[in-house]
Scaffold this active site. Structure first.
Site: not given
Length: 402
Positions: A154, A293, A304, A325, A330, A390
């Site tokens: 990502c 994010h 976050e 998003k 995403h 990730f």
């Protein structure tokens, strides 16, 4: 000597269209591009897809062996160069670089190969290799400098933009075409994400509002596809050719959690946030907006929030936060780039996209979320865009008004 880095071109091919201002207007209005896909899958799925006419950029002959992920990249990079007003003969081609992010490569080519049994198309390998988008952008524009691909889940295109900025800052290139693309809305990939239980659940007719970042009832994200690129150059180079600057890329922070492959870590994210502030020479109170994010996962949003709280401390309420998003999905490898463009536009227009579908915020996410209808930001001078991947890689981009 360190050069100041200016953003002189913006290019997007996104679920809301290929005009940056139209994309931003759609986000301000809270218009969701997420809709149901693949009705034959065992579980309902939703995604944000792009209405894309590849014939605008490719002839039928040129399309052989060019996956959708590369087509989108070529289009977005071309639009960014047009926006920058950069002609092919303006710069020595050896002094131009392409820095592209791509998480999964040519998903459609790979899916076709798997479904084809023993009849695999002969150009499958060059179609699905993750560096194909960067290569096609370079070939299309005659770029003879560094052509690099960053595959960091990502964070891919955010990392690509940060690395491009470093190259411009150090004088290694005069112009960087930086961004990313992703085109993975194919049944096999959707089933794989469903198996991880990270995709948002929804009732019939409610797909558009399925993604609810920082909301108490959030259930995950929806996939998106698209591409976004920016043109970066030193401020001196931009001035010499009379180019407009959308914003300054003043700071970036890159680092790793080094703790878990899929579970994020607040301390690691905080390190990247501090690194971006340090590079820009700013304090947390100087930054007025965070494009988060914000994947709307149960764990990710809380982590976050804790990272932002750790770095901003008593100034946290001065930082307005939203995750777009919820509306464009995403985009994985392209997420950092599309959200960087949105962050630049927020600074330029002094308006902030709202945090959609979050009317009941999670108390564990104690953030100053941008409310629909309260998007004006007349005093904003600096903003950040977060991308947390990730694998544990964290990337933060910090922009200042031009």
């Amino acid at each position: 000597m360190k050069h100041e880095v200016s953003v002189t071109g913006l290019g997007v091919v996104a679920p809301h269209g290929s005009e940056p201002d139209a994309l931003f207007d759609a986000l301000l209005d809270g218009r969701s591009a997420i809709q149901p896909i693949f009705p034959d899958l065992p579980k309902p799925a939703a995604a944000a897809t792009v209405a894309f006419d590849e014939t605008r950029w490719f002839t039928k002959l040129q399309l052989a062996g060019v996956d959708r992920v590369s087509q989108l990249a070529v289009a977005a990079a071309d639009l960014a160069l047009q926006d920058a007003g950069l002609a092919r003969d303006d710069t020595d081609p050896e002094r131009i670089g392409v820095y592209a992010g791509c998480g999964m490569g040519g998903a459609a080519a790979l899916e076709a190969a798997y479904r084809g049994g023993m009849r695999v198309p002969p150009l499958t390998i060059p179609a699905f290799m993750p560096n194909a988008p960067a290569a096609h952008v370079a070939m299309r524009n005659g770029v003879q400098g560094p052509v690099l691909t960053y595959s960091v889940a990502c964070a891919s295109s955010s990392v690509a933009i940060a690395e491009a900025a470093k190259a411009v800052q150090r004088g290694e290139v005069d112009v960087a075409i930086a961004g990313g693309s992703e085109a993975l809305i194919v049944p096999g990939v959707v089933l794989a994400w469903q198996a991880m239980q990270t995709l948002a659940s929804f009732q019939p007719g409610e797909a558009a509002t399925a993604v609810r970042p920082f909301a108490a009832d959030r259930t995950g994200f929806a996939l998106g596809e698209g591409a976004a690129f920016v043109v970066l150059e030193s401020t001196e180079h931009a001035r010499r050719r009379g180019a407009r600057s959308h914003a300054t890329l003043a700071g970036w922070g890159l680092g790793s959690d080094a703790t878990h492959l899929t579970k994020p870590d607040a301390a690691g994210q905080a390190r990247a946030l501090r690194a971006a502030l340090r590079e820009a020479g700013l304090q947390p109170r100087d930054v007025g907006y965070c494009n988060a994010h914000g994947t709307a996962t149960r764990i990710g949003d809380v982590v976050e929030s804790h990272a932002l709280a750790e770095v901003w401390g008593a100034d946290l309420d001065r930082l307005r936060v939203s995750s777009t998003k919820a509306l464009h999905g995403h985009m994985l490898g392209a997420a950092g780039a599309i959200e960087a463009v949105i962050t630049v536009l927020a600074l330029q227009r002094r308006q902030l996209p709202p945090n959609a579908h979050g009317s009941a915020p999670d108390a564990a996410c104690n953030l100053h979320l941008v409310s629909p209808g309260a998007t004006a930001a007349p005093e904003i001078e600096a903003a950040i865009s977060n991308s947390f991947a990730f694998g544990g890689t964290n990337s933060v981009l910090l922009f200042r008004r031009a």
